[in-house]
Design an enzyme around this catalytic site. Structure first.
Site, PDB file in Angstrom:
ATOM      1  N   HIS A  87       0.886  -1.316   0.067  1.00  0.00           N
ATOM      2  CA  HIS A  87      -0.052   0.157   0.036  1.00  0.00           C
ATOM      3  C   HIS A  87       0.894   1.255  -0.067  1.00  0.00           C
ATOM      4  O   HIS A  87       0.639   2.189  -0.768  1.00  0.00           O
ATOM      5  CB  HIS A  87      -0.872  -0.086   1.232  1.00  0.00           C
TER       6      HIS A  87
ATOM      7  N   ARG B 212     -28.082 -11.938 -11.851  1.00  0.00           N
ATOM      8  CA  ARG B 212     -28.278 -12.155 -10.526  1.00  0.00           C
ATOM      9  C   ARG B 212     -28.214 -13.639 -10.291  1.00  0.00           C
ATOM     10  O   ARG B 212     -28.906 -14.111  -9.531  1.00  0.00           O
ATOM     11  CB  ARG B 212     -29.550 -11.652 -10.289  1.00  0.00           C
TER      12      ARG B 212
END
Length: 590
Positions: free
Chosen positions: A117, A303
């Protein structure tokens, strides 16, 4: 570099422009801020949703990191300005305030990337400074990078340590980033939680080189921490949002060998265009190498999702035991064992990769600890005396442990929903026996041959309730076994009866059911052999079902009601009718 007498400095009352905001009403943009906002890296944030897949559950939660960053910048400016005005002795300069804001943008620009990071943040910061010719000295650059990391040791010792409490507060987790996203995310998901961020900001004072707050705001600060936990539990980790997140990750992994997505994060020029539209890039492509990825994306668009089989809230202290013992390999092993024992000749193509064990830690901001315990307060009568809030200083209605573990089991193949659930419970039974016996090792699995299970005594147990055993069923030996590892661990290894389904249960999404009902479903049986029943669903109403039997065997339509096919309950179908051949037939929805 921004000097104190800079005519374009941060505290100049006249802003270059203003930005309308749903949370803070209006955000003034000054010269120094404008230098960063009007850059490609910052504008990239318009194409990244703040809540990721949560918008598939809450459609209104489509706000981006762009507006969140502006909100954080505004609150950081308000807090730094308040401290400068009310505590001149702190000698806060325009430079301090400007660089506090610089450090906000960078972590947001690469949020979600777990790859080193700090390295990524520094890469993007260096890119902006170099390509947009931001006038910063080497000392300023080190200061901003230290603010990004939240580590004062990475910059000159002369920098003011309390400034690190504004952006990425490692002391207690209370910073302007949380003040903004808790309000913004609550509002955009329709679960509004209102608090006066400006009141908290105006309550701040620097004492002992850290930001402290008025004791009368202690309850409000605790509620902010509680709300953070609620957002993680109910919004960010919603079961459907997590399922779609896993599907997107799988789609990207399928595309990675061809698209080399991971390599882009190391090149700032390519990283600029790595955003939420990567899925559209895959969908538009006609490359055959991306077909599997496209099909998976289409699946969640329709879905037809990975399905949560079972869930359980578990004590924070049991996290390691869960991670060591409840694995997809062990669940798969139990499922395969059951199939083998049944001697079924039906195809069984479930694998360990089709099972997801999701273990999520949710807390108030400081893992199992209470953030308020790490925050100092002052009072109106003692404005220069910082103290920790003790018993009675704010509400005592709070847990002893401010974190919990949410365990979820998902299946990528809903047709094996019941079998995965049954196998998971079998793993719990083994786990209970191992803990009650005080074994040092857990049974071998394909990938955990030498895994070890912590001894039951290593878990923190709750005090026993008088008479708790009186209503329990079971023999004395079973009662003794339950007491061996305490009430909290007994709950961890107990069955979730709210999720109970039969082994043969097959989950079907509402959207798939609707499509099937509108196009028809057919159950077919081989004539002369009532036990040989084949259940078929189709999205093609005019399909020729006689092609099901390659040897030309006659068949019969025995039940066309979609409701009878929903769970594949072949045992409830009526016997076939002799002499009726399978023919083309369009079934009506019922």
């Amino acid at each position: 570099m921004v000097e104190d007498d800079d005519p374009h400095g941060f505290f100049v009352p006249k802003a270059l422009r203003g930005v309308k905001d749903v949370i803070h009403t209006s955000i003034p943009i000054h010269f120094h801020l404008n230098q960063f906002i009007d850059t490609l890296p910052f504008q990239r944030l318009r194409d990244i949703k703040q809540l990721g897949t949560s918008s598939y559950v809450w459609p209104s939660a489509s706000h981006t990191r762009f507006e969140h960053c502006l909100g954080v910048a505004y609150l950081a400016r308000c807090l730094a300005s308040h401290l400068q005005t009310n505590q001149p002795s702190l000698k806060i300069t325009n430079r301090d305030v400007g660089h506090v804001w610089d450090s906000i943008f960078m972590p947001k620009a690469i949020k979600g990337c777990e790859w080193q990071h700090e390295r990524g943040s520094e890469m993007m910061f260096d890119y902006i400074v170099k390509n947009y010719k931001i006038p910063l000295s080497d000392k300023d650059v080190r200061f901003v990078k230290a603010l990004i990391a939240g580590d004062p040791t990475q910059c000159d010792a002369s920098e003011k340590p309390f400034l690190f409490d504004i952006i990425a507060n490692k002391r207690n987790g209370l910073d302007v980033d949380k003040f903004d996203y808790i309000q913004r995310d609550s509002h955009m998901t329709g679960t509004s939680f209102s608090f006066e961020a400006t009141r908290i900001v105006k309550s701040a004072r620097v004492l002992d080189n850290q930001i402290c707050y008025n004791i009368k705001d202690a309850n409000q600060i605790y509620e902010i921490c509680l709300r953070r936990f609620g957002l993680h539990k109910n919004i960010y980790n919603h079961k459907t949002a997590r399922a779609i997140e896993y599907m997107i990750v799988d789609a990207l992994l399928l595309a990675e060998p061809h698209m080399k997505i991971a390599e882009r994060v190391y090149d700032p020029e390519r990283f600029l265009y790595l955003n939420d539209y990567i899925l559209n890039e895959i969908e538009r492509s006609k490359d055959p190498e991306l077909e599997a990825s496209r099909q998976l994306i289409k699946r969640f668009r329709h879905r037809e999702l990975y399905r949560e089989v079972v869930w359980k809230a578990v004590e924070f202290t049991s996290k390691k035991a869960i991670q060591d013992y409840i694995t997809s390999e062990r669940i798969m092993e139990k499922a395969q064992k059951t199939v083998d024992e049944e001697g079924s000749e039906e195809p069984f193509d479930l694998t360990a990769d089709d099972i997801i064990v999701d273990v999520t830690t949710m807390h108030y901001g400081m893992k199992e600890r209470n953030p308020v315990d790490f925050t100092k307060f002052y009072s109106k009568k003692h404005p220069d005396k910082p103290m920790h809030a003790g018993p009675g200083d704010y509400s005592g209605l709070r847990p002893s442990i401010h974190a919990e573990i949410l365990l979820r089991i998902y299946t990528k193949k809903p047709e094996y929903f019941g079998r995965v659930y049954d196998a998971y419970n079998a793993v719990l039974v083994d786990m209970s026996e191992e803990f009650s016996a005080g074994a040092d090792t857990v049974p071998n699995t394909p990938t955990l041959a030498s895994a070890r299970t912590p001894d039951a005594s290593s878990f923190e147990t709750l005090p026993r309730t008088p008479g708790a055993d009186a209503g329990d069923a079971g023999t004395g030996a079973e009662q003794k076994k339950k007491r061996a590892f305490g009430r909290s661990n007994s709950a961890m290894m107990s069955k979730n009866h709210f999720a109970d389904v039969d082994r043969g249960y097959r989950h079907e999404s509402p959207s798939a059911s609707t499509r099937r009902m509108s196009t028809g479903g057919v159950a077919v049986a081989v004539v002369g052999d009532p036990s040989a029943i084949a259940v078929v669903t189709t999205f093609q109403p005019t399909a020729d079902f006689s092609q099901l039997f390659e040897d030309g065997t006659e068949g019969a339509i025995i039940d066309a009601a979609p409701s009878r096919l929903k769970r594949g309950r072949e045992d409830e179908l009526q016997p076939p009718i002799e002499g009726i051949e399978v023919k083309r037939r369009k079934e009506s929805a019922k």
